[in-house]
Design a protein around this motif. Structure first.
Motif, PDB file in Angstrom:
ATOM      1  N   GLY A  95     -41.521 -13.256  63.189  1.00 13.79           N
ATOM      2  CA  GLY A  95     -40.404 -13.962  62.938  1.00 13.79           C
ATOM      3  C   GLY A  95     -39.100 -14.572  62.410  1.00 13.79           C
ATOM      4  N   ALA A  96     -39.543 -13.571  60.889  1.00  9.39           N
ATOM      5  CA  ALA A  96     -37.845 -14.163  59.693  1.00  9.39           C
ATOM      6  C   ALA A  96     -38.286 -12.853  59.121  1.00  9.39           C
ATOM      7  N   ARG A  97     -37.973 -12.336  58.116  1.00 10.71           N
ATOM      8  CA  ARG A  97     -37.186 -11.070  57.498  1.00 10.71           C
ATOM      9  C   ARG A  97     -38.311 -11.785  56.765  1.00 10.71           C
ATOM     10  N   ASP A  98     -38.920 -10.397  55.685  1.00 13.03           N
ATOM     11  CA  ASP A  98     -39.615 -10.419  54.525  1.00 13.03           C
ATOM     12  C   ASP A  98     -39.029 -10.670  53.818  1.00 13.03           C
ATOM     13  N   TYR A  99     -40.105 -10.814  52.100  1.00 17.19           N
ATOM     14  CA  TYR A  99     -39.469 -10.373  51.025  1.00 17.19           C
ATOM     15  C   TYR A  99     -40.127  -9.399  49.867  1.00 17.19           C
ATOM     16  N   LEU A 100     -39.906  -8.705  49.393  1.00 17.19           N
ATOM     17  CA  LEU A 100     -40.262  -6.608  49.341  1.00 17.19           C
ATOM     18  C   LEU A 100     -40.480  -7.195  47.948  1.00 17.19           C
ATOM     19  N   VAL A 101     -41.187  -6.324  47.712  1.00 12.29           N
ATOM     20  CA  VAL A 101     -41.593  -6.378  45.813  1.00 12.29           C
ATOM     21  C   VAL A 101     -42.003  -4.849  45.890  1.00 12.29           C
ATOM     22  N   PRO A 102     -40.882  -4.559  45.238  1.00 14.14           N
ATOM     23  CA  PRO A 102     -41.195  -2.974  44.392  1.00 14.14           C
ATOM     24  C   PRO A 102     -42.668  -2.571  43.517  1.00 14.14           C
ATOM     25  N   SER A 103     -43.368  -1.769  44.329  1.00 14.80           N
ATOM     26  CA  SER A 103     -44.157  -1.441  43.438  1.00 14.80           C
ATOM     27  C   SER A 103     -44.336  -0.160  42.221  1.00 14.80           C
ATOM     28  N   ARG A 104     -44.491  -1.173  41.156  1.00 13.07           N
ATOM     29  CA  ARG A 104     -44.131   0.199  39.792  1.00 13.07           C
ATOM     30  C   ARG A 104     -44.869   1.916  39.805  1.00 13.07           C
ATOM     31  N   VAL A 105     -46.370   1.314  40.026  1.00 18.02           N
ATOM     32  CA  VAL A 105     -47.577   2.336  40.380  1.00 18.02           C
ATOM     33  C   VAL A 105     -46.598   3.537  41.721  1.00 18.02           C
ATOM     34  N   HIS A 106     -46.088   3.147  42.483  1.00 22.94           N
ATOM     35  CA  HIS A 106     -45.406   3.860  43.512  1.00 22.94           C
ATOM     36  C   HIS A 106     -44.558   3.589  44.170  1.00 22.94           C
ATOM     37  N   PRO A 107     -43.269   4.638  43.148  1.00 26.08           N
ATOM     38  CA  PRO A 107     -41.929   4.569  43.527  1.00 26.08           C
ATOM     39  C   PRO A 107     -41.363   4.599  44.604  1.00 26.08           C
ATOM     40  N   GLY A 108     -40.339   3.611  45.169  1.00 22.10           N
ATOM     41  CA  GLY A 108     -39.677   3.131  46.617  1.00 22.10           C
ATOM     42  C   GLY A 108     -40.329   3.557  47.315  1.00 22.10           C
ATOM     43  N   LYS A 109     -41.668   2.903  47.120  1.00 29.16           N
ATOM     44  CA  LYS A 109     -42.773   1.739  48.249  1.00 29.16           C
ATOM     45  C   LYS A 109     -42.892   0.136  48.414  1.00 29.16           C
ATOM     46  N   PHE A 110     -43.262  -0.240  49.155  1.00 29.17           N
ATOM     47  CA  PHE A 110     -42.789  -2.043  48.701  1.00 29.17           C
ATOM     48  C   PHE A 110     -43.435  -3.048  49.508  1.00 29.17           C
ATOM     49  N   TYR A 111     -44.488  -3.368  48.695  1.00 30.52           N
ATOM     50  CA  TYR A 111     -44.985  -4.687  49.024  1.00 30.52           C
ATOM     51  C   TYR A 111     -44.716  -5.900  50.018  1.00 30.52           C
ATOM     52  N   ALA A 112     -44.778  -6.501  50.498  1.00 31.29           N
ATOM     53  CA  ALA A 112     -44.238  -7.873  51.634  1.00 31.29           C
ATOM     54  C   ALA A 112     -45.159  -9.006  50.987  1.00 31.29           C
ATOM     55  N   LEU A 113     -44.194 -10.368  51.348  1.00 30.30           N
ATOM     56  CA  LEU A 113     -44.503 -10.994  50.946  1.00 30.30           C
ATOM     57  C   LEU A 113     -45.053 -11.656  52.342  1.00 30.30           C
ATOM     58  N   PRO A 114     -46.248 -12.560  52.535  1.00 31.53           N
ATOM     59  CA  PRO A 114     -46.643 -12.973  54.108  1.00 31.53           C
ATOM     60  C   PRO A 114     -45.934 -13.595  54.476  1.00 31.53           C
ATOM     61  N   GLN A 115     -45.328 -14.052  55.744  1.00 29.51           N
ATOM     62  CA  GLN A 115     -44.858 -15.014  56.490  1.00 29.51           C
ATOM     63  C   GLN A 115     -45.358 -15.576  56.989  1.00 29.51           C
ATOM     64  N   SER A 116     -46.779 -15.743  57.209  1.00 23.55           N
ATOM     65  CA  SER A 116     -48.437 -15.797  57.735  1.00 23.55           C
ATOM     66  C   SER A 116     -49.479 -14.821  57.017  1.00 23.55           C
ATOM     67  N   PRO A 117     -50.524 -15.582  57.250  1.00 23.90           N
ATOM     68  CA  PRO A 117     -51.618 -14.894  57.052  1.00 23.90           C
ATOM     69  C   PRO A 117     -52.358 -14.503  58.701  1.00 23.90           C
ATOM     70  N   GLN A 118     -51.144 -13.494  59.657  1.00 24.82           N
ATOM     71  CA  GLN A 118     -51.451 -14.182  61.235  1.00 24.82           C
ATOM     72  C   GLN A 118     -52.425 -12.890  61.347  1.00 24.82           C
ATOM     73  N   GLN A 119     -52.438 -11.811  60.502  1.00 26.33           N
ATOM     74  CA  GLN A 119     -53.073 -10.301  60.853  1.00 26.33           C
ATOM     75  C   GLN A 119     -54.634 -10.341  60.080  1.00 26.33           C
ATOM     76  N   TYR A 120     -54.356 -11.152  59.298  1.00 28.31           N
ATOM     77  CA  TYR A 120     -55.105 -11.010  58.085  1.00 28.31           C
ATOM     78  C   TYR A 120     -56.786 -12.042  58.809  1.00 28.31           C
ATOM     79  N   LYS A 121     -55.814 -13.343  59.577  1.00 29.08           N
ATOM     80  CA  LYS A 121     -56.891 -14.202  60.200  1.00 29.08           C
ATOM     81  C   LYS A 121     -57.794 -13.733  61.042  1.00 29.08           C
TER      82      LYS A 121
END
Length: 268
Positions: A121-147
């Motif tokens: 429902g909203a935009r993600d916060y992104l965290v750049p990956s040091r070991v994979h240049p140009g790639k990003f992690y996202a912080l979860p808006q909720s654990p929806q898919q994991y649960k």
């Protein structure tokens, strides 16, 4: 107490850190204005451990300092008695949450914080990956898919005190990060879900029973106790929450429209 110690005590200022050694004894003139009104200390040694500058606001209960000043000096604000009680109360409610859902067969399972971006429902916060240049992690808006994956994995009842992150504009009831009680159940219907949730609310309110008289008269307190103790559909849960909301608002609390409907609508 020795005169020299009295003179030393007279030089102390607010927020000075001291250590006193002496004999604890019963007061001759007792008072109920302070928690230690029945006792006093006959001081034999007084040490000044650290001086303090004048704080930016008085560290007292129900401070009238403005919010920005309190947030700037949050470490001082958190020393106020009402803030200490609030944090202690949150701790106790979280403990009740864990105990209740454990009693009802739920497993508390942590899910990853650094994850792949998924549309929500909203935009993600992104965290750049040091070991994979140009790639990003996202912080979860909720654990929806994991649960949902946990349900597929055979964990029929899941609970988590989950930290969530949403990059969206600040509003009355929105902030960038928050904590939610996140749960999922397999092979259940709507009444099962409501029964579990109402049971949790009842246990919390049983613990908070000493606080209800501050917000409700006896009639409304009884109505709340009966309604929360019942099991059944969503509309009664909303009515109970709205009754409590009305009573809190009469005491000077504020509530937005989203709170009045408990985040539920007829299509939910």
């Amino acid at each position: 107490t020795d005169k020299a110690i009295f003179e030393k005590a007279a030089s102390l200022r607010a927020e000075y850190v001291i250590a006193a050694t002496g004999l604890v004894r019963e007061r001759e003139s007792k008072t109920n204005k302070i928690a230690t009104g029945d006792i006093e200390v006959y001081v034999t040694e007084l040490r000044l451990l650290a001086k303090a500058e004048t704080p930016p606001f008085e560290i007292v209960e129900n401070s009238n300092a403005n919010d920005m000043l309190r947030l700037k000096y949050r470490y001082l604000d958190l020393r106020r008695p009402d803030m200490q009680r609030t944090i202690a109360l949150r701790h106790k409610i979280v403990k009740i949450c864990r105990d209740y859902f454990d009693d009802n067969g739920f497993l508390e399972i942590e899910t990853p914080i650094l994850t792949k971006s998924t549309p929500e429902g909203a935009r993600d916060y992104l965290v750049p990956s040091r070991v994979h240049p140009g790639k990003f992690y996202a912080l979860p808006q909720s654990p929806q898919q994991y649960k949902q994956l946990l349900m597929l994995s055979g964990f029929d009842r899941y609970i988590q005190i989950a930290r969530c992150f949403r990059d969206e504009d600040l509003r009355y009831d929105r902030q960038p990060e928050f904590t939610q009680i996140d749960l999922e159940m397999s092979f259940v219907n709507e009444d099962d879900v409501m029964s579990v949730q109402e049971g949790f609310l009842k246990r919390v309110f049983d613990f908070l029973d000493y606080m209800l008289p501050l917000y409700c008269d006896q009639e409304h307190k009884s109505q709340l106790g009966i309604a929360i103790g019942c099991t059944g559909g969503r509309h009664r849960s909303v009515a109970v929450a709205n009754t409590l909301t009305d009573r809190l608002m009469q005491q000077g609390f504020e509530a937005g429209s989203a709170h009045r409907d408990c985040g539920l609508n007829k299509d939910a």
